[in-house]
Motif scaffolding. Sequence first.
Motif, PDB file in Angstrom:
ATOM      1  N   LYS A  39      32.213 -22.554  88.932  1.00  0.00           N
ATOM      2  CA  LYS A  39      32.604 -23.141  90.207  1.00  0.00           C
ATOM      3  C   LYS A  39      34.100 -22.974  90.447  1.00  0.00           C
ATOM      4  CE  LYS A  39      31.920 -25.533  93.987  1.00  0.00           C
ATOM      5  NZ  LYS A  39      31.233 -24.894  95.128  1.00  0.00           N
ATOM      6  N   VAL A  40      34.909 -23.200  89.406  1.00  0.00           N
ATOM      7  CA  VAL A  40      36.359 -23.015  89.539  1.00  0.00           C
ATOM      8  C   VAL A  40      36.660 -21.564  89.927  1.00  0.00           C
ATOM      9  CG1 VAL A  40      38.549 -22.964  88.274  1.00  0.00           C
ATOM     10  CG2 VAL A  40      36.970 -24.879  87.958  1.00  0.00           C
ATOM     11  N   MET A  41      36.011 -20.614  89.238  1.00  0.00           N
ATOM     12  CA  MET A  41      36.295 -19.206  89.506  1.00  0.00           C
ATOM     13  C   MET A  41      35.802 -18.783  90.886  1.00  0.00           C
ATOM     14  SD  MET A  41      35.709 -17.498  85.720  1.00  0.00           S
ATOM     15  CE  MET A  41      36.459 -15.905  86.111  1.00  0.00           C
ATOM     16  N   GLN A  42      34.702 -19.362  91.353  1.00  0.00           N
ATOM     17  CA  GLN A  42      34.267 -19.082  92.724  1.00  0.00           C
ATOM     18  C   GLN A  42      35.295 -19.556  93.731  1.00  0.00           C
ATOM     19  OE1 GLN A  42      30.385 -20.436  93.883  1.00  0.00           O
ATOM     20  NE2 GLN A  42      29.305 -18.828  92.760  1.00  0.00           N
ATOM     21  N   GLU A  43      35.840 -20.731  93.490  1.00  0.00           N
ATOM     22  CA  GLU A  43      36.807 -21.300  94.431  1.00  0.00           C
ATOM     23  C   GLU A  43      38.103 -20.496  94.480  1.00  0.00           C
ATOM     24  OE1 GLU A  43      36.379 -23.555  96.633  1.00  0.00           O
ATOM     25  OE2 GLU A  43      34.403 -24.274  96.002  1.00  0.00           O
ATOM     26  N   ILE A  44      38.491 -19.890  93.359  1.00  0.00           N
ATOM     27  CA  ILE A  44      39.756 -19.144  93.327  1.00  0.00           C
ATOM     28  C   ILE A  44      39.522 -17.629  93.224  1.00  0.00           C
ATOM     29  CG2 ILE A  44      40.996 -21.089  92.303  1.00  0.00           C
ATOM     30  CD1 ILE A  44      40.993 -19.491  89.632  1.00  0.00           C
ATOM     31  N   LYS A  45      38.323 -17.173  93.591  1.00  0.00           N
ATOM     32  CA  LYS A  45      37.964 -15.768  93.353  1.00  0.00           C
ATOM     33  C   LYS A  45      38.916 -14.783  94.009  1.00  0.00           C
ATOM     34  CE  LYS A  45      34.437 -15.633  97.015  1.00  0.00           C
ATOM     35  NZ  LYS A  45      32.978 -15.431  97.285  1.00  0.00           N
ATOM     36  N   HIS A  46      39.510 -15.164  95.125  1.00  0.00           N
ATOM     37  CA  HIS A  46      40.443 -14.246  95.802  1.00  0.00           C
ATOM     38  C   HIS A  46      41.756 -14.096  95.028  1.00  0.00           C
ATOM     39  CE1 HIS A  46      37.654 -14.018  99.061  1.00  0.00           C
ATOM     40  NE2 HIS A  46      37.787 -15.291  99.381  1.00  0.00           N
ATOM     41  N   LEU A  47      41.966 -14.953  94.033  1.00  0.00           N
ATOM     42  CA  LEU A  47      43.151 -14.849  93.178  1.00  0.00           C
ATOM     43  C   LEU A  47      42.856 -14.083  91.891  1.00  0.00           C
ATOM     44  CD1 LEU A  47      44.483 -18.538  93.454  1.00  0.00           C
ATOM     45  CD2 LEU A  47      45.202 -16.540  94.796  1.00  0.00           C
ATOM     46  N   LEU A  48      41.581 -13.747  91.664  1.00  0.00           N
ATOM     47  CA  LEU A  48      41.152 -13.146  90.403  1.00  0.00           C
ATOM     48  C   LEU A  48      41.017 -11.628  90.498  1.00  0.00           C
ATOM     49  CD1 LEU A  48      38.312 -15.666  89.456  1.00  0.00           C
ATOM     50  CD2 LEU A  48      40.680 -15.686  88.643  1.00  0.00           C
ATOM     51  N   HIS A  49      41.027 -10.987  89.337  1.00  0.00           N
ATOM     52  CA  HIS A  49      40.667  -9.567  89.232  1.00  0.00           C
ATOM     53  C   HIS A  49      39.147  -9.525  89.079  1.00  0.00           C
ATOM     54  CE1 HIS A  49      44.864  -8.388  88.743  1.00  0.00           C
ATOM     55  NE2 HIS A  49      44.990  -9.344  87.826  1.00  0.00           N
ATOM     56  N   GLU A  50      38.440  -9.437  90.189  1.00  0.00           N
ATOM     57  CA  GLU A  50      36.981  -9.543  90.166  1.00  0.00           C
ATOM     58  C   GLU A  50      36.298  -8.302  89.596  1.00  0.00           C
ATOM     59  OE1 GLU A  50      35.014 -12.066  93.398  1.00  0.00           O
ATOM     60  OE2 GLU A  50      36.627 -11.037  94.481  1.00  0.00           O
ATOM     61  N   GLU A  51      37.068  -7.232  89.421  1.00  0.00           N
ATOM     62  CA  GLU A  51      36.482  -5.999  88.884  1.00  0.00           C
ATOM     63  C   GLU A  51      36.388  -5.991  87.369  1.00  0.00           C
ATOM     64  OE1 GLU A  51      40.887  -5.482  88.552  1.00  0.00           O
ATOM     65  OE2 GLU A  51      39.514  -6.384  90.021  1.00  0.00           O
ATOM     66  N   CYS A  52      36.934  -7.007  86.705  1.00  0.00           N
ATOM     67  CA  CYS A  52      36.909  -7.042  85.239  1.00  0.00           C
ATOM     68  C   CYS A  52      35.479  -7.099  84.722  1.00  0.00           C
ATOM     69  CB  CYS A  52      37.684  -8.255  84.727  1.00  0.00           C
ATOM     70  SG  CYS A  52      39.467  -8.119  84.917  1.00  0.00           S
ATOM     71  N   ILE A  53      35.197  -6.309  83.696  1.00  0.00           N
ATOM     72  CA  ILE A  53      33.877  -6.303  83.061  1.00  0.00           C
ATOM     73  C   ILE A  53      33.762  -7.505  82.137  1.00  0.00           C
ATOM     74  CG2 ILE A  53      34.485  -4.930  81.033  1.00  0.00           C
ATOM     75  CD1 ILE A  53      31.319  -4.455  83.167  1.00  0.00           C
ATOM     76  N   THR A  54      32.550  -8.016  81.959  1.00  0.00           N
ATOM     77  CA  THR A  54      32.318  -9.187  81.110  1.00  0.00           C
ATOM     78  C   THR A  54      31.188  -8.899  80.121  1.00  0.00           C
ATOM     79  OG1 THR A  54      30.593 -10.254  82.444  1.00  0.00           O
ATOM     80  CG2 THR A  54      32.881 -10.605  83.139  1.00  0.00           C
ATOM     81  N   VAL A  55      30.907  -9.860  79.242  1.00  0.00           N
ATOM     82  CA  VAL A  55      29.878  -9.659  78.222  1.00  0.00           C
ATOM     83  C   VAL A  55      28.462  -9.654  78.790  1.00  0.00           C
ATOM     84  CG1 VAL A  55      31.250 -10.516  76.291  1.00  0.00           C
ATOM     85  CG2 VAL A  55      29.862 -12.125  77.642  1.00  0.00           C
ATOM     86  N   THR A  56      28.301  -9.948  80.071  1.00  0.00           N
ATOM     87  CA  THR A  56      26.990  -9.760  80.692  1.00  0.00           C
ATOM     88  C   THR A  56      26.723  -8.282  80.965  1.00  0.00           C
ATOM     89  OG1 THR A  56      27.853  -9.953  82.956  1.00  0.00           O
ATOM     90  CG2 THR A  56      27.167 -11.998  81.853  1.00  0.00           C
ATOM     91  N   GLY A  57      27.757  -7.467  80.854  1.00  0.00           N
ATOM     92  CA  GLY A  57      27.659  -6.070  81.268  1.00  0.00           C
ATOM     93  C   GLY A  57      27.997  -5.889  82.733  1.00  0.00           C
TER      94      GLY A  57
END
Length: 559
Positions: free
Chosen positions: A327-345
């Motif tokens: 929820k925190v990351m959704q709220e600040i998603k425009h401040l994040l590097h959303e292209e980063c890969i994660t352990v979900t693949g």
Amino acid sequence: MGNRSNDILSKPEWCFNRSVFKAVGFSDDDLSRPVIGIANSWNELVPGHANLRQIAEHVRKGIYRAGGAVAEFGVIGACDGTAQGHAGMHYILPSRDLIANDIEIMVEAHRLDGIVLLGSCDKIVPGMLMAAARLKIPAIFLAGGPMLGGVKFDGRKSDLTTMSEALGMLKSDKIDGQTYEQLEELCGPTCGSCAFYGTANTMCCMAEALGMSLPGAALVPAVYADRLRLAENTGKAIVALVTKEITADKVISYQSLENAIRVLMATGGSTNAVLHLSAIAAELGIEAETMMEAYDRLSQSTPQIAKVNPASQYDMEDFHQAGGIPKVMQEIKHLLHEECITVTGNTVKQNLADYKFKYPCNHNVISTLDKPFSIQKGLAILRGNLAPATAVTKPAAIDPAMHVFTGSAKVFDCEEAAEEAILSGKIATGDVVVIRYEGPKGGPGMREMYKAMKYIYGMGLAKKTALITDGRFSGTNNGCFVGHISPEAAEGGPLAAVENGDKITIDITKGLLHLHLADEEIKARLEKWQRPQPKFTHGYLGIYSKLASSAAKGAVMKL
């Protein structure tokens, strides 16, 4: 089969190695699969780790279901809570490097194809993430989950640290002995990492923000059945990472570290995260000053949108039910590097789009970007003539009226002396308690001034005094405090020159920690200063005190 294990398990040249595996029960079928390690820091001493044996069984199930074989091994894990206020705390931060080294040794000696890291508490989590970044193999971190809150006390649900606050109240006759003793039974009702947003839960949240844990994994309470389902899914996910060759160094990057810093600032996490994220970054060759610049820069543009104990009455269960890190990351998603890969693949963007929330929103815990709890920094980097190489504070846990404070120094050369003075009533309104020779080298091990701050709170001085140190703080501390002062006193930093009665200003608004002395006077005092003898000259602490770097560089061991 994963390439790494195949290197030492192929027939006929490596049949000796196969026989060693078979001696502990592996079959030919097992040895045809990727061999996945489970680095398990389970023990019977740490509440946050007491359930990891059960968690590991469900991870095993997931690994086998996905086509992997399991090789579990133990990792040390010491409790910050038990170690508080005595010589044991010297060992806590240094244990981080031992944990990273331990996992490196086991993974490389046995050529494991992937690793699941099971931990929950303060130094164990970053030690495991340091190992993942160093090893560059597929890796996932899974926490054991936070504890549920205890009986209501002083206006909120209690937690284990409430005992220290209550001691100050007992000493100042605000509560009676029976109330104090009953609290001992009721403040920690379940296993799990402590129920507040301290370093343990902060670092579990940082692992999720980095993309190193499955979405939502940081804050599901230890006693929830969802924690076991997460464990099985983690087992499945590690096999997928091995198949896809997604290694930890592809997940942990400078961009994902910036994401973690954003989440740290947005949630008002522990100051210790500055040390630990810098240490993880060092494994990737990212310079300490680059990280300090990032903390400073990103804090300027990341409002605080989550408010949890010690900044509010809401605990980790409330944080989880409000939506947690997704929820925190959704709220600040425009401040994040959303292209980063994660352990979900998948990428951060895909994870956030797919995440399903199970509970209704609670804007008392997690607000929105356009209606933040504060536009002030969650954490702040200070500089000045007392901290030429930086210091760290936590505005999210400090009353705004105390963001600028000037007072008179009361100087102590160790934690115990300061605590004795506080409990005996020798600290008064307007004092700045200075605790030095508690840095990485001088401590050694950079002990937490947790009890000192809790005693100040209990004595009713939290909004009337300040505390500064080259040591650290617990994530649950509040009041006016500054830690990680660098260079530390034992290295001849300006903190070593402070004398009783000197005026000191903490100005969070300007990022300043200032000793009201002329540069010439500070220099003259330091010229007379003599380096103290090391407190430990043998054993692991003797090694650590020689090799530990500055807090400004993550306090990692360097030759």
